[in-house]
Design a protein around this motif. Sequence first.
Motif, PDB file in Angstrom:
ATOM      1  N   GLU A  97       0.819  -1.217   0.000  1.00 56.38           N
ATOM      2  CA  GLU A  97       0.000   0.000   0.000  1.00 56.38           C
ATOM      3  C   GLU A  97       0.851   1.264   0.000  1.00 56.38           C
ATOM      4  OE1 GLU A  97      -2.391   1.064   3.503  1.00 56.38           O
ATOM      5  OE2 GLU A  97      -4.161   0.940   2.234  1.00 56.38           O
ATOM      6  N   GLU A  98       2.128   1.133   0.373  1.00 54.41           N
ATOM      7  CA  GLU A  98       3.019   2.292   0.354  1.00 54.41           C
ATOM      8  C   GLU A  98       3.130   2.839  -1.072  1.00 54.41           C
ATOM      9  OE1 GLU A  98       4.593   3.775   2.780  1.00 54.41           O
ATOM     10  OE2 GLU A  98       4.292   2.396   4.466  1.00 54.41           O
ATOM     11  N   GLU A  99       3.131   4.145  -1.189  1.00 52.70           N
ATOM     12  CA  GLU A  99       3.230   4.781  -2.495  1.00 52.70           C
ATOM     13  C   GLU A  99       4.536   5.560  -2.603  1.00 52.70           C
ATOM     14  OE1 GLU A  99       1.413   4.529  -5.133  1.00 52.70           O
ATOM     15  OE2 GLU A  99      -0.131   3.244  -4.241  1.00 52.70           O
ATOM     16  N   PRO A 100       5.155   5.575  -3.789  1.00 56.55           N
ATOM     17  CA  PRO A 100       6.372   6.379  -3.964  1.00 56.55           C
ATOM     18  C   PRO A 100       6.080   7.852  -3.733  1.00 56.55           C
ATOM     19  CG  PRO A 100       6.021   4.882  -5.831  1.00 56.55           C
ATOM     20  CD  PRO A 100       4.766   4.866  -5.021  1.00 56.55           C
ATOM     21  N   THR A 101       6.986   8.522  -3.076  1.00 54.21           N
ATOM     22  CA  THR A 101       6.840   9.974  -2.905  1.00 54.21           C
ATOM     23  C   THR A 101       7.360  10.720  -4.127  1.00 54.21           C
ATOM     24  OG1 THR A 101       8.947   9.968  -1.714  1.00 54.21           O
ATOM     25  CG2 THR A 101       6.940   9.882  -0.388  1.00 54.21           C
ATOM     26  N   VAL A 102       8.217  10.047  -4.898  1.00 54.15           N
ATOM     27  CA  VAL A 102       8.705  10.603  -6.165  1.00 54.15           C
ATOM     28  C   VAL A 102       8.080   9.780  -7.284  1.00 54.15           C
ATOM     29  CG1 VAL A 102      10.737  11.038  -7.590  1.00 54.15           C
ATOM     30  CG2 VAL A 102      10.869  11.356  -5.116  1.00 54.15           C
ATOM     31  N   VAL A 103       7.159  10.387  -8.026  1.00 55.13           N
ATOM     32  CA  VAL A 103       6.376   9.635  -9.004  1.00 55.13           C
ATOM     33  C   VAL A 103       6.752  10.033 -10.430  1.00 55.13           C
ATOM     34  CG1 VAL A 103       4.440   9.325  -7.442  1.00 55.13           C
ATOM     35  CG2 VAL A 103       4.495  11.329  -8.901  1.00 55.13           C
ATOM     36  N   GLU A 104       6.572   9.081 -11.319  1.00 52.72           N
ATOM     37  CA  GLU A 104       6.806   9.317 -12.751  1.00 52.72           C
ATOM     38  C   GLU A 104       5.783  10.328 -13.272  1.00 52.72           C
ATOM     39  OE1 GLU A 104       8.538   8.035 -16.631  1.00 52.72           O
ATOM     40  OE2 GLU A 104       9.092   7.510 -14.580  1.00 52.72           O
ATOM     41  N   PRO A 105       6.214  11.341 -14.035  1.00 52.62           N
ATOM     42  CA  PRO A 105       5.247  12.308 -14.584  1.00 52.62           C
ATOM     43  C   PRO A 105       4.273  11.641 -15.550  1.00 52.62           C
ATOM     44  CG  PRO A 105       7.425  12.616 -15.564  1.00 52.62           C
ATOM     45  CD  PRO A 105       7.599  11.646 -14.445  1.00 52.62           C
ATOM     46  N   LEU A 106       2.994  12.054 -15.483  1.00 53.52           N
ATOM     47  CA  LEU A 106       1.988  11.466 -16.367  1.00 53.52           C
ATOM     48  C   LEU A 106       2.261  11.800 -17.823  1.00 53.52           C
ATOM     49  CD1 LEU A 106      -1.247  12.163 -14.257  1.00 53.52           C
ATOM     50  CD2 LEU A 106      -0.018  10.000 -14.519  1.00 53.52           C
ATOM     51  N   LYS A 107       2.678  13.044 -18.075  1.00 51.70           N
ATOM     52  CA  LYS A 107       2.991  13.471 -19.432  1.00 51.70           C
ATOM     53  C   LYS A 107       4.407  14.055 -19.444  1.00 51.70           C
ATOM     54  CE  LYS A 107      -1.788  14.472 -20.779  1.00 51.70           C
ATOM     55  NZ  LYS A 107      -2.744  15.504 -21.283  1.00 51.70           N
ATOM     56  N   PRO A 108       5.421  13.188 -19.479  1.00 51.47           N
ATOM     57  CA  PRO A 108       6.805  13.670 -19.418  1.00 51.47           C
ATOM     58  C   PRO A 108       7.161  14.547 -20.619  1.00 51.47           C
ATOM     59  CG  PRO A 108       6.758  11.340 -19.967  1.00 51.47           C
ATOM     60  CD  PRO A 108       5.356  11.721 -19.610  1.00 51.47           C
ATOM     61  N   ARG A 109       7.979  15.531 -20.354  1.00 46.18           N
ATOM     62  CA  ARG A 109       8.437  16.416 -21.426  1.00 46.18           C
ATOM     63  C   ARG A 109       9.689  15.827 -22.062  1.00 46.18           C
ATOM     64  NH1 ARG A 109       8.794  22.577 -19.664  1.00 46.18           N
ATOM     65  NH2 ARG A 109       9.652  22.584 -21.784  1.00 46.18           N
ATOM     66  N   PRO A 110       9.738  15.798 -23.387  1.00 42.75           N
ATOM     67  CA  PRO A 110      10.909  15.212 -24.051  1.00 42.75           C
ATOM     68  C   PRO A 110      12.136  16.112 -23.905  1.00 42.75           C
ATOM     69  CG  PRO A 110       9.422  16.192 -25.666  1.00 42.75           C
ATOM     70  CD  PRO A 110       8.720  16.268 -24.343  1.00 42.75           C
ATOM     71  N   LEU A 111      13.302  15.498 -23.868  1.00 41.00           N
ATOM     72  CA  LEU A 111      14.561  16.225 -23.808  1.00 41.00           C
ATOM     73  C   LEU A 111      15.269  16.102 -25.146  1.00 41.00           C
ATOM     74  CD1 LEU A 111      15.960  15.153 -20.319  1.00 41.00           C
ATOM     75  CD2 LEU A 111      15.101  17.406 -20.943  1.00 41.00           C
ATOM     76  N   GLY A 112      15.799  17.186 -25.617  1.00 39.69           N
ATOM     77  CA  GLY A 112      16.615  17.129 -26.821  1.00 39.69           C
ATOM     78  C   GLY A 112      18.045  16.807 -26.433  1.00 39.69           C
ATOM     79  N   ARG A 113      18.987  17.512 -27.020  1.00 40.03           N
ATOM     80  CA  ARG A 113      20.388  17.337 -26.640  1.00 40.03           C
ATOM     81  C   ARG A 113      20.612  18.011 -25.296  1.00 40.03           C
ATOM     82  NH1 ARG A 113      24.855  20.447 -26.944  1.00 40.03           N
ATOM     83  NH2 ARG A 113      26.874  19.360 -27.015  1.00 40.03           N
ATOM     84  N   VAL A 114      21.021  17.233 -24.305  1.00 44.04           N
ATOM     85  CA  VAL A 114      21.162  17.728 -22.935  1.00 44.04           C
ATOM     86  C   VAL A 114      22.571  18.266 -22.728  1.00 44.04           C
ATOM     87  CG1 VAL A 114      21.044  17.142 -20.496  1.00 44.04           C
ATOM     88  CG2 VAL A 114      19.440  16.109 -22.101  1.00 44.04           C
ATOM     89  N   THR A 115      22.671  19.522 -22.288  1.00 44.98           N
ATOM     90  CA  THR A 115      23.978  20.132 -22.024  1.00 44.98           C
ATOM     91  C   THR A 115      24.365  20.028 -20.552  1.00 44.98           C
ATOM     92  OG1 THR A 115      23.015  22.324 -21.633  1.00 44.98           O
ATOM     93  CG2 THR A 115      23.586  21.763 -23.904  1.00 44.98           C
ATOM     94  N   GLY A 116      23.357  19.958 -19.654  1.00 44.42           N
ATOM     95  CA  GLY A 116      23.650  19.817 -18.232  1.00 44.42           C
ATOM     96  C   GLY A 116      23.500  21.090 -17.434  1.00 44.42           C
ATOM     97  N   HIS A 117      22.720  22.034 -17.924  1.00 42.51           N
ATOM     98  CA  HIS A 117      22.489  23.286 -17.188  1.00 42.51           C
ATOM     99  C   HIS A 117      21.453  23.037 -16.097  1.00 42.51           C
ATOM    100  CE1 HIS A 117      20.738  27.645 -17.136  1.00 42.51           C
ATOM    101  NE2 HIS A 117      21.575  27.432 -16.133  1.00 42.51           N
ATOM    102  N   LEU A 118      21.844  23.261 -14.836  1.00 43.98           N
ATOM    103  CA  LEU A 118      20.964  23.044 -13.691  1.00 43.98           C
ATOM    104  C   LEU A 118      20.648  24.374 -13.014  1.00 43.98           C
ATOM    105  CD1 LEU A 118      22.858  19.993 -12.179  1.00 43.98           C
ATOM    106  CD2 LEU A 118      20.585  19.886 -13.196  1.00 43.98           C
ATOM    107  N   GLU A 119      19.384  24.513 -12.557  1.00 40.69           N
ATOM    108  CA  GLU A 119      19.022  25.761 -11.888  1.00 40.69           C
ATOM    109  C   GLU A 119      17.946  25.503 -10.825  1.00 40.69           C
ATOM    110  OE1 GLU A 119      17.906  30.404 -12.960  1.00 40.69           O
ATOM    111  OE2 GLU A 119      17.579  28.831 -14.463  1.00 40.69           O
ATOM    112  N   PHE A 120      18.241  25.939  -9.595  1.00 44.61           N
ATOM    113  CA  PHE A 120      17.263  25.962  -8.509  1.00 44.61           C
ATOM    114  C   PHE A 120      16.679  27.372  -8.423  1.00 44.61           C
ATOM    115  CE2 PHE A 120      19.958  22.450  -7.184  1.00 44.61           C
ATOM    116  CZ  PHE A 120      19.083  21.561  -6.551  1.00 44.61           C
ATOM    117  N   LYS A 121      15.346  27.438  -8.258  1.00 47.67           N
ATOM    118  CA  LYS A 121      14.692  28.738  -8.059  1.00 47.67           C
ATOM    119  C   LYS A 121      13.690  28.630  -6.909  1.00 47.67           C
ATOM    120  CE  LYS A 121      14.913  30.882 -12.657  1.00 47.67           C
ATOM    121  NZ  LYS A 121      14.106  31.416 -13.801  1.00 47.67           N
TER     122      LYS A 121
END
Length: 602
Positions: free
Chosen positions: A341-365
Amino acid sequence: MSQNTGVSNEDAITLSKPERARVRARSWRLLAVLAGKQKPMLALTVLLVVVSNAASASFPLIIAWAIDWGLPQVQGGNIAALGITGGVYLLSAILAGSLLGWYVLCTARISQAMLLDLRLRVFRHTQRLSLEFHENYTSGRIISRQTSDLETLRELLDQGISELVSSSVFVIFTLVSIFVLDWRSGLVVVAAMIPISLLFRWYQRRSETVYRESRVVSAKLIGTFVETMTGIRAVKAFRREASNDENYANVAGEYRDNSIRSINLFGVLQPGLVLIGSLSMAAVLAWGGFRVLDGTLAVGVLVALLLATKRVFQPVENVAMFYSSLQAATAALEKVSGLLEEEPTVVEPLKPRPLGRVTGHLEFKDAVFGYGDGPVVMDRFDLDIPAGQTIAVVGQTGAGKSTLAKLIARFYDLRSGSLTLDGVRIDQIANDDLRRHVVMVTQESFLFSGTVAENIALGKPGASREEIILAARAVGAHEFINALPDGYETDVNKRGGRVSAGQRQLISFARAFLADPAVLILDEATSSLDIPSERAVQRGLQTLLGNRTALIIAHRLSTVQIADRVLVVHDGMVVEDGSPAELISEDGRFAALHKAWRESMV
């Protein structure tokens, strides 16, 4: 940052009535789902158990017919009557025995299919659960769910349910045969069912808590053993044997006491059933005997009634034995269904957004984060990590360094704010895409059972041997791998295949190099190494970093020297940010850390 994920009631022993009803409903719903996949075979077993028990329950009727009709016929010269009654009895016995054997085989196939389904469900679901669950739920309890709890269920499904069903059907048919023979005697037997039901109810109410406690103590026993064996080096180093012996003896004593309580309860149930059955037999014999004397009851019918009454109470005693198994299995099923009955707290997105060529730019806001329902440990956090930059994160223990890494790897989700990879929110990226582009190398450098080559290939399933060797060469692991007894085919868990901490780290670097991620996270990857091993790993590390975005969680400042930028984290906040040279020249936390490190090297 400390975790406070709250306490689950999964190990609660005493539950309120509504909660107990909900847990029981959840458990039996799981069993119904497992059984639902076996509908055709279940339908066949129902037919088999009905027909076989009907044939078996007919024996007293056939005996009464043989005595009251067959014997007078034989005395009158009709020898064929003996063959007729004997043949009918023989056919009934063959039919009952063969169908019962078929029924046992069918139930065995059903139970094993259900258990296989349940084992796979538990394993897959446990893997699917988030890191937060595994950091809060001890490994011993998980092992208990997969071993002792499922073993208890196996005993019930393999034998208990089939016996319970078969015995219950047999009792019903035998009661019907008693009423067919003599309804007055049938009422005597039915009256005996009242104290039997009260006795079962008494046993159920008291055994529920005992068996629920049994599953908790069993998990604690396994957990204590696993913890001791996993930390055996620390046990030896700190001479913890005597203390561990005492602790384990206490837990084992709890398990023994619990087992004694369950045995004591059953020690009341079974003798009580035997006593009620014996008194019922005496009542039927006395009642029937007086009626034979006054001619209102045939001798054959009385003999059949006595046989049928005895046969009624024999399965009831079997039901009592398996009812004990049922109670234990019900408690085990509650634990397993609770885990499922335990559920993951981190879940797969229902409609994931596709990634093109990934450069690795990370940003917290405006990032806000806290573990579970605990206090906020990262409040209004902003951080921009350009693509291709190598960042070292330093700070005191518990400052929040590893939390930062876990958020980027999406082991946890933010409570509010955003974290993006190349402008796409991390929680909107498909898990497969994220795992392909973001790789974490941890301090443990865990190696799975198998060969060195198989462990490196985890970074890229299906990689060729040439790709594996190229990755090992790139990080400086090829030479020591070739020196192993079987080279790349050496089993890491067998004699001669043992590798040092530094070698394990190089293998994990080769695994990460083969994965070729856009973002690489190194969580204290060199903290447990000696100086020679660290230098070898440092050389591999520089190759591994390449032009990737890298986040290095470091205690040793020697690792920081290869970074473009240093973040000093304190109480969940970045308090210093700059190049190593800039921060050393300032009178801040990093300068103090660097000075202390230099003095330790003198």
